[in-house]
Design a protein around this motif. Sequence first.
Motif, PDB file in Angstrom:
ATOM      1  N   GLU A 182       0.805  -1.216   0.000  1.00 18.91           N
ATOM      2  CA  GLU A 182       0.000   0.000   0.000  1.00 18.91           C
ATOM      3  C   GLU A 182       0.845   1.277   0.000  1.00 18.91           C
ATOM      4  O   GLU A 182       0.518   2.237  -0.678  1.00 18.91           O
ATOM      5  CB  GLU A 182      -0.929  -0.008   1.221  1.00 18.91           C
ATOM      6  CG  GLU A 182      -1.955   1.094   1.196  1.00 18.91           C
ATOM      7  CD  GLU A 182      -2.932   0.905   2.329  1.00 18.91           C
ATOM      8  OE1 GLU A 182      -2.684   1.477   3.401  1.00 18.91           O
ATOM      9  OE2 GLU A 182      -3.924   0.195   2.134  1.00 18.91           O
ATOM     10  N   LYS A 183       1.943   1.286   0.717  1.00 19.29           N
ATOM     11  CA  LYS A 183       2.729   2.517   0.867  1.00 19.29           C
ATOM     12  C   LYS A 183       3.765   2.716  -0.234  1.00 19.29           C
ATOM     13  O   LYS A 183       4.286   3.799  -0.386  1.00 19.29           O
ATOM     14  CB  LYS A 183       3.408   2.513   2.227  1.00 19.29           C
ATOM     15  CG  LYS A 183       2.391   2.580   3.339  1.00 19.29           C
ATOM     16  CD  LYS A 183       3.040   2.651   4.684  1.00 19.29           C
ATOM     17  CE  LYS A 183       1.947   2.880   5.697  1.00 19.29           C
ATOM     18  NZ  LYS A 183       1.888   2.014   6.760  1.00 19.29           N
ATOM     19  N   ASN A 184       4.074   1.671  -0.991  1.00 22.81           N
ATOM     20  CA  ASN A 184       5.079   1.769  -2.039  1.00 22.81           C
ATOM     21  C   ASN A 184       4.397   1.613  -3.399  1.00 22.81           C
ATOM     22  O   ASN A 184       4.045   0.502  -3.795  1.00 22.81           O
ATOM     23  CB  ASN A 184       6.152   0.701  -1.841  1.00 22.81           C
ATOM     24  CG  ASN A 184       7.317   0.857  -2.785  1.00 22.81           C
ATOM     25  OD1 ASN A 184       7.204   1.458  -3.842  1.00 22.81           O
ATOM     26  ND2 ASN A 184       8.453   0.295  -2.390  1.00 22.81           N
ATOM     27  N   GLU A 185       4.223   2.698  -4.099  1.00 21.67           N
ATOM     28  CA  GLU A 185       3.490   2.685  -5.373  1.00 21.67           C
ATOM     29  C   GLU A 185       4.198   1.840  -6.431  1.00 21.67           C
ATOM     30  O   GLU A 185       3.555   1.152  -7.212  1.00 21.67           O
ATOM     31  CB  GLU A 185       3.297   4.129  -5.870  1.00 21.67           C
ATOM     32  CG  GLU A 185       2.187   4.287  -6.866  1.00 21.67           C
ATOM     33  CD  GLU A 185       0.826   3.831  -6.351  1.00 21.67           C
ATOM     34  OE1 GLU A 185       0.107   3.162  -7.122  1.00 21.67           O
ATOM     35  OE2 GLU A 185       0.471   4.122  -5.210  1.00 21.67           O
ATOM     36  N   THR A 186       5.537   1.883  -6.467  1.00 21.58           N
ATOM     37  CA  THR A 186       6.289   1.091  -7.448  1.00 21.58           C
ATOM     38  C   THR A 186       6.083  -0.400  -7.209  1.00 21.58           C
ATOM     39  O   THR A 186       5.844  -1.156  -8.152  1.00 21.58           O
ATOM     40  CB  THR A 186       7.802   1.425  -7.365  1.00 21.58           C
ATOM     41  OG1 THR A 186       7.966   2.831  -7.495  1.00 21.58           O
ATOM     42  CG2 THR A 186       8.578   0.715  -8.440  1.00 21.58           C
TER      43      THR A 186
END
Length: 134
Positions: free
Chosen positions: A94-98
């Motif tokens: 959820e927190k890391n878009e990549t």
Amino acid sequence: MLLAIIAILGGIIAAASLIVSKKPNAQELIDKIIPYQGWIGVVLTFYGVWGILHYLLNLGSLGVAWIIGFAICVLQFVVGFLLAYGLISKYLLEKNETAKEKGQELRMKLIKYQVPAGVILIILGVLSILLRFM
């Protein structure tokens, strides 16, 4: 034995659309399992990774049971990832878009194999249980 039972449950969920199309009265049973799809997927993913490592470290015992066990672990990882993707995405990516994008790309590549992998996982799980009694 537990590995085979989990494999069969995961295979049933993965191949649910095919099973229901062939046997409509199976829908009730599958509906009871579906709420646990994500968590069964997480368990399958971890068992798959653990099993792959275990079998690779035990290449010396190569045989029919080793091949079936290794195949089950690979399929458990694939099916587990597909079933657990919602939970994995929600809690880990959820927190890391990549990472979220790469996970979605991998999922889209593997999704077309979900039903066949589920059917094969069911067959290998049953075969694994039968081999234990032989």
